[in-house]
Design a protein around this motif. Structure first.
Motif, PDB file in Angstrom:
ATOM      1  N   LYS A 183      44.814 120.537  54.002  1.00  0.00           N
ATOM      2  CA  LYS A 183      43.624 121.308  55.684  1.00  0.00           C
ATOM      3  C   LYS A 183      42.912 121.724  54.752  1.00  0.00           C
ATOM      4  O   LYS A 183      43.214 122.403  53.272  1.00  0.00           O
ATOM      5  N   THR A 197      40.129 117.764  58.553  1.00  0.00           N
ATOM      6  CA  THR A 197      38.106 118.298  57.594  1.00  0.00           C
ATOM      7  C   THR A 197      38.205 118.825  59.631  1.00  0.00           C
ATOM      8  O   THR A 197      38.752 119.148  60.282  1.00  0.00           O
ATOM      9  N   TYR A 198      37.212 119.188  59.013  1.00  0.00           N
ATOM     10  CA  TYR A 198      35.983 120.391  59.794  1.00  0.00           C
ATOM     11  C   TYR A 198      35.407 119.887  61.001  1.00  0.00           C
ATOM     12  O   TYR A 198      34.973 118.439  61.120  1.00  0.00           O
ATOM     13  N   GLY A 199      35.464 119.852  62.347  1.00  0.00           N
ATOM     14  CA  GLY A 199      34.658 120.410  63.259  1.00  0.00           C
ATOM     15  C   GLY A 199      34.845 118.766  63.623  1.00  0.00           C
ATOM     16  O   GLY A 199      36.366 117.983  64.301  1.00  0.00           O
ATOM     17  N   THR A 225      40.622 116.201  63.060  1.00  0.00           N
ATOM     18  CA  THR A 225      40.430 117.575  62.842  1.00  0.00           C
ATOM     19  C   THR A 225      41.106 118.425  62.484  1.00  0.00           C
ATOM     20  O   THR A 225      42.434 118.380  63.034  1.00  0.00           O
ATOM     21  N   GLN A 226      40.548 119.568  62.227  1.00  0.00           N
ATOM     22  CA  GLN A 226      41.570 121.087  62.160  1.00  0.00           C
ATOM     23  C   GLN A 226      40.947 121.777  63.980  1.00  0.00           C
ATOM     24  O   GLN A 226      42.285 122.584  63.739  1.00  0.00           O
ATOM     25  N   CYS A 227      40.235 120.971  64.475  1.00  0.00           N
ATOM     26  CA  CYS A 227      40.064 121.947  65.550  1.00  0.00           C
ATOM     27  C   CYS A 227      40.985 121.908  66.389  1.00  0.00           C
ATOM     28  O   CYS A 227      41.859 120.655  66.385  1.00  0.00           O
TER      29      CYS A 227
END
Length: 357
Positions: free
Chosen positions: A237, A263-265, A293-295
């Motif tokens: 992460k 990753t982000y977003g 995504t980590q969202c």
């Protein structure tokens, strides 16, 4: 857009008159525990006395049998050998039973549901995972409702064919596609969410089925049970401040074949030279790097921003809207089948069991 529901009632003409045979498989977890009121300690529930202890099950129009792991496994101890063992149980009894309910600890249930969806190719019967936040013997337990409804869902038939023909996860009044779920809460009864795919059923006065969201497998294909998973995979992460040493230590892990990169977003990552060069070198050496995504909701859109355009140029695999749980288990499954390095990216980016849009 209004959702179209199909309500299943006992008097519906198109429901099968033949009783469904359901196999209940207890692997471990909170749902299988009862409190010893003398000592206050939790002990394993005797599933051989299931109907005696939960007489409500007698009202279901199905026959329920149960088997248990010799040693119940806490979900934190679940590993790939246990997933294969569950798949082998389903294989052994596949012709005997119309559906399967897997009782499992909630902490890693989404991983197990995802893994089983890949191990069971051409599945044409329901495999429903459920569990609970409180032991089955507690006064305010959610275990009984989850168990009873999961069995009812597994037994549903329409014109002598199972309504659900995939791996599902039932918790707190909703049935989700198993490989679309993530555990979101350790305290509330609503412990799971499926951010990128609608729930397939909702339990109320009736079981409301959203038929358009159910998988429609090919009935002519025989169910194939895969029994090889390769664990040379890892998850990393990203976070602000991640160092070159951390990244290199992961990428240089001995025998590592796949890295799931959170990753982000919408799939964005640092553009610093050391970061991109490390990924580039890893890909050149044959490592498969998957961008997820980590969202909690949404997915990867490679190239939408400059911060993901570089990853696209490096041929990083697009995880789209797949969950991390499904990504890591799909990677284990694909490596286990011996898919060539040349085909890995193409096949991973293809939905195999409804795990991505």
């Amino acid at each position: 857009m209004q959702r179209k529901y199909l309500e299943f009632k006992k008097k519906e003409k198109n429901l099968s008159s033949t009783k469904s045979k359901i196999l209940l498989v207890y692997t471990g977890g909170t749902i299988g525990m009862v409190k010893d009121y003398n000592s206050g300690a939790l002990k394993a529930f005797n599933f051989k006395k299931l109907l005696k202890n939960i007489p409500e099950l007698n009202q279901l129009d199905c026959d329920v049998k149960s088997i248990s792991f010799k040693e119940p496994i806490d979900s934190s101890d679940i590993n790939t050998a246990h997933w294969i063992h569950i798949a082998e149980i389903i294989e052994k009894y596949y012709r005997v039973y119309d559906g399967f309910v897997i009782l499992h600890g909630s902490d890693t249930m989404s991983y197990t549901a995802s893994a089983l969806s890949f191990l069971l190719e051409n599945l044409n019967k329901p495999v429903i995972l459920t569990g609970s936040q409180l032991p089955i013997g507690d006064l305010r337990t959610d275990a009984k409702e989850n168990l009873i409804t999961a069995i009812q869902i597994a037994s549903l038939k329409e014109r002598d064919r199972s309504v659900v023909r995939e791996v599902g996860l039932y918790f707190e009044y909703k049935l989700y596609r198993g490989n679309r779920t993530t555990k979101i809460n350790a305290e509330h009864f609503q412990a799971f969410a499926s951010r990128n795919y609608p729930h397939m059923m909702e339990s109320g006065v009736h079981l409301n089925v959203q038929k358009e969201y159910l998988l429609k497998p090919n009935n002519r294909k025989k169910c194939i049970v895969h029994k090889q998973l390769d664990t040379n995979v890892a998850i990393l992460k990203l976070f602000p401040g991640i160092t070159e040493n951390v990244l290199e230590s992961v990428l240089n892990t001995k025998e590592l074949k796949v890295l799931v990169l959170e990753t982000y977003g919408s799939g964005n990552a640092p553009t610093e030279a050391w970061f991109l060069n490390a990924l580039k070198n890893a890909v050149k050496k044959g490592m498969h790097i998957i961008n997820v995504t980590q969202c909690s909701g949404g997915g990867v859109i490679m190239g939408q921003y400059e911060t993901s355009e570089q990853l696209k140029k490096l041929q990083i695999i697009n995880g789209k809207d797949i969950t991390t749980e499904a990504a890591i288990t799909k990677a284990m499954y694909m490596l286990g089948t011996g898919i060539s390095d040349k085909l890995f990216k193409t096949i991973f980016e293809t939905s195999l069991r409804g795990e991505m849009s």
